[in-house]
Design an enzyme around this catalytic site. Structure first.
Site, PDB file in Angstrom:
ATOM      1  CD  GLU A   1     -87.730   7.998  41.413  1.00 55.91           C
ATOM      2  OE1 GLU A   1     -87.965   7.993  40.185  1.00 55.91           O
ATOM      3  OE2 GLU A   1     -88.456   8.574  42.237  1.00 55.91           O
TER       4      GLU A   1
ATOM      5  NE  ARG B   1     -92.683   6.483  39.930  1.00 54.73           N
ATOM      6  CZ  ARG B   1     -92.690   6.506  38.595  1.00 54.73           C
ATOM      7  NH1 ARG B   1     -91.839   5.788  37.892  1.00 54.73           N
ATOM      8  NH2 ARG B   1     -93.551   7.281  37.946  1.00 54.73           N
TER       9      ARG B   1
ATOM     10  CB  SER C   1     -79.351 -12.723  53.232  1.00 58.93           C
ATOM     11  OG  SER C   1     -79.421 -13.746  52.257  1.00 58.93           O
TER      12      SER C   1
END
Lengths: 148, 148, 148, 148, 148, 148, 148, 148, 148, 148
Positions: free
Chosen positions: E92, E89, E115
């Protein structure tokens, strides 16, 4: 950025066919070897201005196209692994002989490589009763790994 | 199924080093060329029994190992793209010269390929003042595409 | 065939830590540079016997391990793209600066490459008020593409 | 979204050639370093308006093109692994030296990385009797991994 | 080289379960945050000796294991793309939000990055009538691209 | 089928720049959050007609473009692994923290995932003396794996 | 970390065969569905202690193995693309029907997805004169994309 | 060769929206199921002339477009792994359930596969108090592996 | 360089349909086999001028198109792994039967390969009560690996 | 889960060689075809108990190994693209003939595929003056795409 040089290559193939020329004849016009001349026309090498001019005159290219022959290419337009059977066979040679080349070159020369830059090659027909053969001769400078 | 032959190759490399042998010397023992003999020992070719016996006697391999030299390998243990610089340079030659080989072979022979099976090669040192060179000679039978 | 050299590298890292040594100290023992010495110990370079002997004595390696330091590696054990952030940043430099390196080197030298074989490098701490910097100096021989 | 900036890069290469300019000369016009200026023109950096204006005036770019130089790129147009031999050599350095860079930087600085953002570099010709060398100096701020 | 640290991670997961400990409790023992402590135990961070000692005492690790917690990992053992749905996920989110993060960070901060080294994060349960939510807070230093 | 929405995104970026608007201002016009609004404009979300109308009026889009904002996208135009350093850092977080997220979420919630659909997020500047930070807050509903 | 659960799966397949059990019989023992029970045994789901105990008693697993059934897996051991023809056919369904599923679900439900977490399925034999059929019923909660 | 059929699919989606039609209504017009009709329109199936004519009349397609509906596609335009979350969830089901499908189908039917060619499916809304569900029913003929 | 020949293939498919021709009829016109003729028209073979002329006359191609039929293709336009189910099944045969082909051919012929160049094939309908079958006959010259 | 069956295949190859058996002889023992028997022994098919018993008796396998021959494999152990030249040639046939197979099968049978499950094949030596040929006959049931 390879595209214009590759496109010019396609045009040169057409002109070569239309004029019934061989790579050897094109190469003779500029005093270079056929393989290098072919690689130049296919967009993988850069010519000096006089060489580009020679080819342009022979094939009827304009000045911009001659200049394009002098540009240094972003090399390597060939898809990998090669999908074309002729080109794939060379890929297969690496699969089969890669480790042997390494062992044999290192036995003879020590730790280093065969240069693909300070490199030349030739390709010729080798007559043979059982069917003619393609003979390819590669020659690259041995470069020893620097110890520092 | 390549593994036992590759493992035997590593053992042979050790024995070759321990006995101070060259590929040329091993090859001479069985009357074959150094490149083919090296490829055989690296696990990429299959020997006839007499050849395997010759190598086994020279290096002190047992019968099972001699038989392994006769087995036909599942070829192609080399990772692709090659991570080793020496082997990678051959891969780079395909990237740069692949299309030129295609155009030149086809100009000379028509539609077909250079065989990688009915194929032999040699590798030698080419003395040169600016640094010795690696010279490789490839020879493969031309196979025309069948039209049927 | 890289494995034994990589495994030896892991052992050397442990011995280096246990003995409180730096790469500079190991390098000084054999009169070589720290970067090359580190690359040798990590299994990516091949030593001459005297160098291997020096390292073996310093770290307490046996003869077989010293001989392993002399063997020429199948180079390139690093996974690509690198998953480790420190190593990835160099990969990112190629993504961002690759074309600039090409244009700048060719402007200065013409058609050719920077050798990664006739090559040396150094790495040092660059003190800086806003935070110290890593300074890396690469030096490779320029190799012009042969025209033939 | 990288395309317009890359296309502008190709146009700038043509103008640079037509005007006989070097990266050093273009860089001097805006008071920046040659490498950064080259990377900017190749579409991998973003300029401040005054810098863009300087380059536009020097090369004869229009306002829209100057604005494009100021836009922040979606970086990383370079194909990976690089197919061009000049660029590939840097990729090969990661394969060979990746683990050494990691061990050496960490020995000196501890757990962290060399920044590829707070980073600068220079490229110069290093005269050498055995053949001139390409010298590249990289400098990146060390960034320690935060422990929290 | 990541293996021993990952293997230790598996052992720690077993000990944590056997002792009924939470990451918060392990973290509290060494005065660090739960996320960092978990990442350390999973083999992705390096501890200072006192921290490693605290964890070793709590979980009953030996000295060699404590030392292993201090070693800097070759980071990135996670397969990509992630095959586990929980981890996928996040992948995604990059596919869907990647360009938005770029546009929004650059609008606010200019050309640069967040960063992932000077970085910390926290994870907590967010009660919600329609079903509790996972709340993750990321914080990374903004690093402006250097112009030089 | 993603193309028209992505192309519209590029146009919106240009209009936003030309009109000196921020994502917060565009979002305020339609009463939504800046991140969602940005993702919508970048072609990764679908709007309700009133929202599309609000954006169209603010930026001067025509009806067809407003309708395009309402279309549900084929999501995921982002190349993977990301080549842009800003976006790559999120990918790196998965490499480093992926297993930790899994262990921590499961410790707190049991077997399941954080939804990337019933999900919202915010992005803000976190002032900091050592350099301002990017703060990102993710919130996704926990979805337990169904046992059936 | 998936390995021990996958290895247990192989052992369970052997025990199932040796005891002449069906998935339906194993599932009935713990009051769950055959598909979920099979997925649990194959190492892709996590059981509650009572469920694990039921399976352990039926098949003669020890306590450690029962505990392993309760552990949450790193899911996704299946190679992709699938090499096994039975599993590949489902992959092919995505290639052929992927866009249709998207258009039809969105027509009915709007922008969102079918959950693969709040999900259940069944598999049965569908008698048919022309050859029996495999009937698979999937049911997943519709999750609307959150607009925020 | 998929392109013209995919492009026609995009046009049909627009006409469907403009005419306020559902897949069920389009399917009813030609006496076929909604899923198959949708797959046909998306360019993944081939119609018989009467079916193509029915759709053409309903949507106002010309004869060439009707003929295109009858052409057999080069199937599989969907990128893999899917980047769209709705489609990806089906890919995830293979990762999680692939081995279970194999074990369960083989337990019931023996060695063979579920056909993806002699195959049909339906998709419907399943009302549910906790949130409506997507219900998908797949049915494929079992094909036993031939022993010969 | 495959593109013009592939594009011509698409045109020929249209003309073939429009003229109600079969591959057998086109092949008969030039005295060749249907499979080779089809492969030629799909852009994967090269014709002799008389053959090209025959096809051009039958289908109404112009001279440039006839010349294109004679050009030697860069073979291999097929995406791999194949996404189309009909073509994929042949790929699956390699996955399942690859090692068997190797063992059986080598048992009969020794170390070597079946040529894909000196190769011909035929395809026919095999009537069968349980459903007609596709029968494909492949014939390739055996090429023994050269020992040298 | 393929491993034990593949390992058994390697053992059978050894026993076959030791006993000087051919695939035809092994196949005759169980009344099946040589190709199927070879594929079974290589771990890619599942036997009925009587067939497994016949092979076990002939080769001297134990009961567990006979049972293993009856297990249904996770098919597809062959690496892709194939690295072995013999197997690669079949892959090349797909590259060159894939689209032709599609066009020819569809011309004859309509929209559908040749089954790779209801499939059989034979392999024989075809004497030829110019060198014997390998003749392979494939036969698969045509499966029409269902319209529903």
């Amino acid at each position: 950025m390879n595209d214009p040089k590759t496109a010019l290559g396609r045009k040169i193939l057409g002109l070569k066919r239309a004029n019934g020329l061989t790579w050897a004849e094109i190469a003779a016009r500029i005093g270079m070897s056929p393989v290098w001349t072919c690689a130049l026309c296919m967009g993988q090498m850069s010519a000096e201005p006089a060489q580009a001019k020679g080819i342009a005159e022979l094939l009827g290219l304009d000045e911009e196209e001659a200049a394009l022959l002098c540009e240094i290419p972003y090399r390597g337009a060939q898809p990998m692994p090669p999908t074309d059977p002729l080109i794939y066979r060379f890929y297969e040679l690496i699969l089969v002989y890669g480790t042997s080349w390494k062992e044999m070159i290192q036995e003879e020369f020590g730790d280093g490589i065969m240069s693909a830059i300070d490199f030349d090659m030739a390709l010729e027909r080798q007559p043979d009763q059982k069917g003619d053969r393609v003979k390819i001769t590669l020659s690259g400078k041995f470069l020893p790994y620097k110890r520092y």
